[in-house]
Design an enzyme around this catalytic site. Structure first.
Site, mmCIF file in Angstrom:
data_model
loop_
_atom_site.group_PDB
_atom_site.id
_atom_site.type_symbol
_atom_site.label_atom_id
_atom_site.label_comp_id
_atom_site.label_asym_id
_atom_site.label_seq_id
_atom_site.Cartn_x
_atom_site.Cartn_y
_atom_site.Cartn_z
ATOM 1 N N LYS A 131 0.971 -1.345 -0.101
ATOM 2 C CA LYS A 131 -0.028 0.016 0.014
ATOM 3 C C LYS A 131 0.801 1.373 -0.061
ATOM 4 O O LYS A 131 1.891 1.289 0.549
ATOM 5 C CB LYS A 131 -0.883 -0.010 1.149
ATOM 6 C CG LYS A 131 -1.912 1.043 1.391
ATOM 7 C CD LYS A 131 -2.556 0.939 2.923
ATOM 8 C CE LYS A 131 -3.744 1.855 3.198
ATOM 9 N NZ LYS A 131 -4.291 1.665 4.355
ATOM 10 N N SER A 206 -9.238 1.855 3.090
ATOM 11 C CA SER A 206 -8.256 2.543 2.314
ATOM 12 C C SER A 206 -7.243 1.726 1.487
ATOM 13 O O SER A 206 -6.825 2.113 0.393
ATOM 14 C CB SER A 206 -7.312 3.632 3.297
ATOM 15 O OG SER A 206 -6.729 2.857 3.910
ATOM 16 N N SER A 230 -9.971 -0.554 6.653
ATOM 17 C CA SER A 230 -9.095 -0.564 5.641
ATOM 18 C C SER A 230 -8.551 -1.669 5.087
ATOM 19 O O SER A 230 -7.863 -1.712 3.898
ATOM 20 C CB SER A 230 -7.993 0.565 5.915
ATOM 21 O OG SER A 230 -8.756 1.744 5.978
#
Ligand SMILES: *[C@@H]1O[C@H](CO)[C@@H](O)[C@H](O)[C@H]1NC(C)=O
Ligand SMILES: CC(=O)N[C@H]1CO[C@H](CO)[C@@H](O)[C@@H]1O
Length: 532
Positions: A131, A206, A230
């Site tokens: 990420k 996210s 997330s």
């Protein structure tokens, strides 16, 4: 009750505003936006892409497969489909190929036996994606904040360093929402990510770029972080596995933004992957010394566990109703466990679950043990120079001039209102304590709780604006500090992933991981997109 009542009105107003913006978004999508000739990404044809990280590492160790061939297969796949999903936002292909050759060379020269190699480098030669919010040397970690786009990491986040030491080879970094605070992964640096099962739908957030990248077989193991869902929401929307560990086990160091105050306990870094057997080995590597807090070496006998299920939060006015498809999928799991394992799965009604959103906000805005306040969102958006002025940003956004996304601006506008300040909302702290007690007593060290991952399957782009609170289905377990694995459960009639959250008592991650493997065997786990 007066303040609570006004908050309720404000929250409903916020939903109404979100609804309007969502409608505009739908209209824009209908007339503009990228178009693709197909609805999904193309299916996988290369067999190397259909092996778990653990299996790949084994074949590479045994010198049955060359590491460079594995890395090249993934690079080819990324070049083939990443433009459709926009999951990986920066590549490091040349470096990855060099590292792959180095692995092959090392293995050609190394005479150590397989077991030694496995112990030293459990993920030797396995492709990895990270990420964007995490530091990966040579790549930005801006979290989609335009003012930070040009800053390049000189070091690795702790978990990234640990995975590299274990032999994994990063292929690139993946998209996220602005400042990791929304469940659609879209920002002004990298644009928007698309769901491989239906490109018109969201990937979640996210860690959404990670979710769609893994689901589209552009990577095999990935790093995500989770403060309100997330890891689990993207894992759910993209039909893969994602584990939010017990708090304080996996180091969070080296990501942006870093949680402050009480939020530190809710932010959990964890593994995301397509195959359940990769979860525990990844967790072992990512936790470092923290692994001692868990019991991953304990043998789990599923027949000895106590199982509980609950099909929705009990009717919060803020959240969508749970899809029938998801309730049905959960019931199938219950029936399967009862017939195949011979256990009884008890239906429970935890009344306080319907305050999930309020509990999450209360806990998030609390001071930390050190008395530190959480960083204000307007400050984060202003990048610690000057806080942004939310109303001014909203006006700029309407004119297409803001560098921020609308969910961030909305959150900044509401930040003060939402701040369930401790004094006023002590009540929710008490509710949290009582729910925590009820759940941890019910689960003990041998209980599993099955709960929906989200009320709906992956919605179309922009729709999350109309349902800003649905994330509380995952957020509640950050507030409660419990380990959770999101497990895929096949696809619905529209070809969209179904799934479920498997929850255990604190530090009983080994139980949820064992159930994840069982559910994968029973329900098929990840399904390749494009086959439908
Ligand atoms: C990357 O993360 C580190 C650690 O949290 C942080 O200090 C740094 O400012 C971040 N870099 C950018 C460009 O945001
Ligand atoms: C769809 C989209 O906006 N993709 C962007 C992702 O990020 C890379 C790197 O910044 C851009 O080159 C792409 O255009």
């Amino acid at each position: 009750m007066a303040p609570l009542f006004t908050v309720r009105i404000q929250l409903l107003l916020l939903q109404a505003v979100g609804f309007l913006i969502g409608l505009v978004g739908q209209a824009v999508r209908a007339f503009g936006g990228p178009r693709f000739s197909s609805r999904t990404t193309r299916p996988v044809t290369e067999p190397l892409l259909l092996l778990s990280g653990v299996q790949l590492a084994k074949l590479i160790r045994q010198r049955k497969v060359k590491c460079i061939d594995v890395v090249q297969a993934y690079i080819n796949r990324i070049k083939d489909v990443n433009s459709m999903i926009n999951g990986i936002v920066m590549y490091r292909f040349e470096a990855a190929k060099k590292e792959a050759h180095a692995v092959d060379k090392k293995l050609a020269e190394n005479q150590e036996d397989e077991a030694t190699l496995e112990k030293k480098w459990p993920f030797l030669g396995v492709p990895l994606t990270v990420k964007e919010a995490f530091q990966l040397k040579g790549m930005p970690n801006s979290s989609g904040l335009v003012s930070r786009r040009n800053a390049i990491s000189k070091t690795d986040a702790t978990v990234v360093a640990l995975l590299k030491e274990a032999g994994a080879i990063p292929l690139g970094i993946t998209n996220c929402s602005e400042l990791c605070m929304w469940y659609e992964s879209s920002n002004k640096i990298y644009g928007r990510s698309n769901n491989p099962y239906d490109l018109q739908r969201i990937v979640g957030g996210s860690s959404g770029g990670e979710g769609c990248t893994l689901a589209a077989a552009c990577s095999v193991i990935g790093v995500g972080s989770d403060i309100g869902g997330s890891i689990r929401m993207p894992a759910f929307f993209n039909g893969i596995f994602g584990h939010k560990p017990s708090p304080g086990v996996v180091p969070n160091k080296g990501q942006f933004p870093m949680a402050m105050g009480a939020q530190e306990q809710f932010q959990c870094t964890g593994p995301m992957c397509r195959y359940a057997e990769d979860l525990a080995p990844m967790l072992r590597v990512m936790a470092g010394p923290g692994i001692k807090k868990l019991k991953l070496n304990d043998k789990v006998n599923l027949k000895d566990l106590k199982f509980y299920w609950m099909e929705h939060d009990g009717g919060s006015y803020l959240m969508s109703k749970v899809d029938q498809d998801l309730i049905l999928a959960q019931k199938k799991v219950v029936a399967h466990l009862e017939t195949m394992l011979g256990v009884s799965v008890q239906h429970v009604k935890l009344k306080q679950m319907k305050y999930s959103f309020q509990l999450w906000v209360t806990m998030m805005s609390a001071k930390g043990h050190d008395g530190k306040e959480p960083v204000k969102f307007v400050d984060l958006l202003g990048d610690h120079g000057k806080p942004i002025k939310p109303l001014w940003e909203l006006i700029k956004w309407c004119l297409g001039l803001s560098v921020h996304t609308i969910p961030s601006i909305g959150l900044a506008l509401l930040e003060e209102k939402l701040k369930y300040n401790y004094e006023k909302y002590r009540k929710f702290k008490a509710v949290e304590e009582s729910l925590h007690k009820e759940l941890t007593e019910m689960l003990g060290d041998d209980g599993i709780f099955l709960y929906p991952s989200h009320p709906t399957v992956a919605p179309k782009h922009h729709v999350p604006l109309t349902r800003p609170f649905n994330f509380a289905y995952t957020g509640i377990f950050n507030a409660l500090g419990l380990p959770v694995t999101q497990c895929p459960l096949g696809l619905n009639a529209k070809g969209l992933p179904l799934g479920i959250q498997v929850v255990a008592g604190p530090f009983n991650d080994h139980l949820t991981l064992a159930v994840a493997q069982y559910l994968e065997k029973s329900f098929g786990g990840w399904v390749c997109p494009g086959k439908f």
